[in-house]
Design an enzyme around this catalytic site. Structure first.
Site, PDB file in Angstrom:
ATOM      1  N   CYS A  56       0.821  -1.214   0.000  1.00 34.74           N
ATOM      2  CA  CYS A  56       0.000   0.000   0.000  1.00 34.74           C
ATOM      3  C   CYS A  56       0.854   1.262   0.000  1.00 34.74           C
ATOM      4  CB  CYS A  56      -0.915   0.025   1.223  1.00 34.74           C
ATOM      5  SG  CYS A  56      -2.192  -1.246   1.218  1.00 34.74           S
ATOM      6  N   ASN A  57       2.007   1.186   0.637  1.00 31.51           N
ATOM      7  CA  ASN A  57       2.818   2.386   0.837  1.00 31.51           C
ATOM      8  C   ASN A  57       4.039   2.492  -0.058  1.00 31.51           C
ATOM      9  OD1 ASN A  57       1.174   3.427   2.869  1.00 31.51           O
ATOM     10  ND2 ASN A  57       2.194   2.218   4.444  1.00 31.51           N
ATOM     11  N   GLU A 197      -5.493  -9.451   5.794  1.00 28.68           N
ATOM     12  CA  GLU A 197      -4.838  -9.181   7.076  1.00 28.68           C
ATOM     13  C   GLU A 197      -5.189  -7.803   7.622  1.00 28.68           C
ATOM     14  OE1 GLU A 197      -0.306  -9.148   8.986  1.00 28.68           O
ATOM     15  OE2 GLU A 197      -0.615  -9.634   6.871  1.00 28.68           O
TER      16      GLU A 197
END
EC number: 1.2.1.70
Length: 428
Positions: A56-57, A197
């Site tokens: 995501c980052n 998760e």
């Protein structure tokens, strides 16, 4: 071989750009094949190595190659692969060679470069990236060693410092934001979209607030039901989302979809059905699950991973002593790795020297065997063999000394004196 890391992350690029250069899991293996091919050619002395880390980052390309134009080639490949204009991508890209690439890998795995300082999820994500690269046949000696050292350093940092203590997770930050909008989360209905998760972590934090209702919508019904039952909730099919969205006060989404699954029109209808009661929405996916235009609607409070990062950073300042300790560990391990890398750089030279010496040896042995076969005196043959082999072995160094300038000759004399000190003794 040169190590190189090319990438963008939450420090250098907004989520709007990061989602455009993300790699879905099923695309990574074929992407590695095309990525490696940019360095495969007649000039390549060693097979290139590569791994892709996409979260995501961050999206990062870890490389080992002998191509001197590797930096430009990698950035251009990333631009072409994602159909992004190079001038739009390049300002946000970092290119880290050699020790900088090593230091970066160690910091990433240790949680020092994460939005949530000290978080552990990144280690699993890096291990997945390494496993995928290995299955694709894209790893070799250099990256294998880099990642082995990386995971060892991450373990050392986490076991000897307090870097992960009292960290504010993205899930906890989502709850804090919800509490700013609603007096009590316990009065709200919460919907989780996805069952991975991150959603599991969010569900754990929200469930602790005892919401009025907890619902999970997932593409795989069985997995969604299993997660919902853990928190005494219920599951609904993802297909029911458009018609049921108005029922929920809090919506948290994090799926692996490459396209938004919640559009502006669906949310507009939900707001109207709710008679403008507020909806709190958290989009933790990259690429995003919720169209960004949704955030412009009145009565909708939409937050992305970047928005939650501001809350997460509030808790980072108190752990600067642990950061300094972790950085010191990493710096020592970087120096150790660079020593290994420097030693590896002379391996081809040593191998070439052995090969050349063996060619000379074989030629002289063959010549001696012919002399013995025609009846020459064995002692004379051995003497001729040793003399000829000695002359040929010292021809290269002697030639270099004779042709060297006076300044270089002094350096060569000093080096060669050292060589012959370690060449062994004639004593038995």
């Amino acid at each position: 071989m040169q190590l190189l890391t090319i990438g963008i992350n939450h420090h250098t690029a907004p989520v709007a750009l990061r989602e455009r250069v993300a790699f879905p899991l099923e695309q990574i293996k074929p992407a590695l094949e095309t990525f490696k091919s940019i360095w495969l050619g007649p000039s390549a002395r060693t097979a290139p190595e590569a791994a892709i880390l996409s979260t995501c980052n961050r999206t990062e390309l870890y490389c080992a190659t002998d191509d001197q134009a590797a930096r430009e080639a990698a950035i251009q490949w990333l631009s072409r692969y994602h159909n992004l204009p190079i001038d739009e991508l390049a300002p946000h890209v970092y290119a880290l060679p050699q020790s900088e690439a090593v230091r970066h890998a160690f910091r990433v795995a240790s949680g020092l470069d994460s939005m949530v300082l000290g978080e552990t999820q990144i280690v699993g994500q890096m291990k997945d990236a390494v496993r995928t690269a290995s299955e694709a046949g894209a790893l070799g000696t250099y990256l294998n060693q880099l990642f082995q050292r990386t995971f060892a350093v991450a373990k050392e940092v986490r076991s000897t410092t307090e870097i992960g203590a009292q960290s504010v997770s993205m899930a906890a930050a989502a709850v804090r934001l919800a509490q700013r909008i609603f007096d009590k989360v316990s009065n709200q209905r919460v919907l989780f979209i996805g069952a991975g998760e991150m959603i599991e972590l969010c569900a754990t934090h929200f469930a602790a607030q005892q919401p009025r209702e907890l619902v999970v919508a997932n593409r795989t019904a069985e997995r969604g039901t299993r997660l919902a039952e853990r928190f005494n909730g219920r599951a609904i099919p993802l297909s029911e989302l458009p018609s049921r969205m108005h029922e929920f006060d809090i919506i948290v989404s994090c799926t692996a979809s490459t396209l938004p699954i919640i559009g502006l029109g669906a949310v507009e209808r939900a707001v109207k059905a709710r008679r403008h009661r507020p909806i709190f929405m958290v989009d933790l996916a990259v690429p995003r699950d919720i169209e960004p235009e949704v955030g412009q609607l009145e009565d909708v409070f939409l937050y992305t991973v970047d928005d939650l990062g501001a809350i997460v950073r509030e808790g980072n300042a108190s752990r600067q002593a642990a950061v300094a300790q972790a950085e010191a560990i990493i710096e020592t391990r970087v120096q150790n790795f660079m020593q290994w890398l420097d030693a590896r750089s002379i391996v081809p030279v040593i191998r070439h020297m052995h090969t050349q010496a063996d060619v000379l040896r074989r030629a002289e042995v063959e010549r001696a065997q012919k002399m013995l076969a025609r009846g020459d005196d064995p002692a004379a043959v051995l003497e001729a063999l040793s003399q000829s082999l000695t002359n040929k072995l010292i021809h290269g160094p002697t030639h270099a000394l004779n042709r060297a300038s006076s300044e270089n000759r002094d350096k060569l004399i000093e080096l060669m004196s050292g060589f012959y000190k370690h060449s062994g003794s004639t004593e038995r």
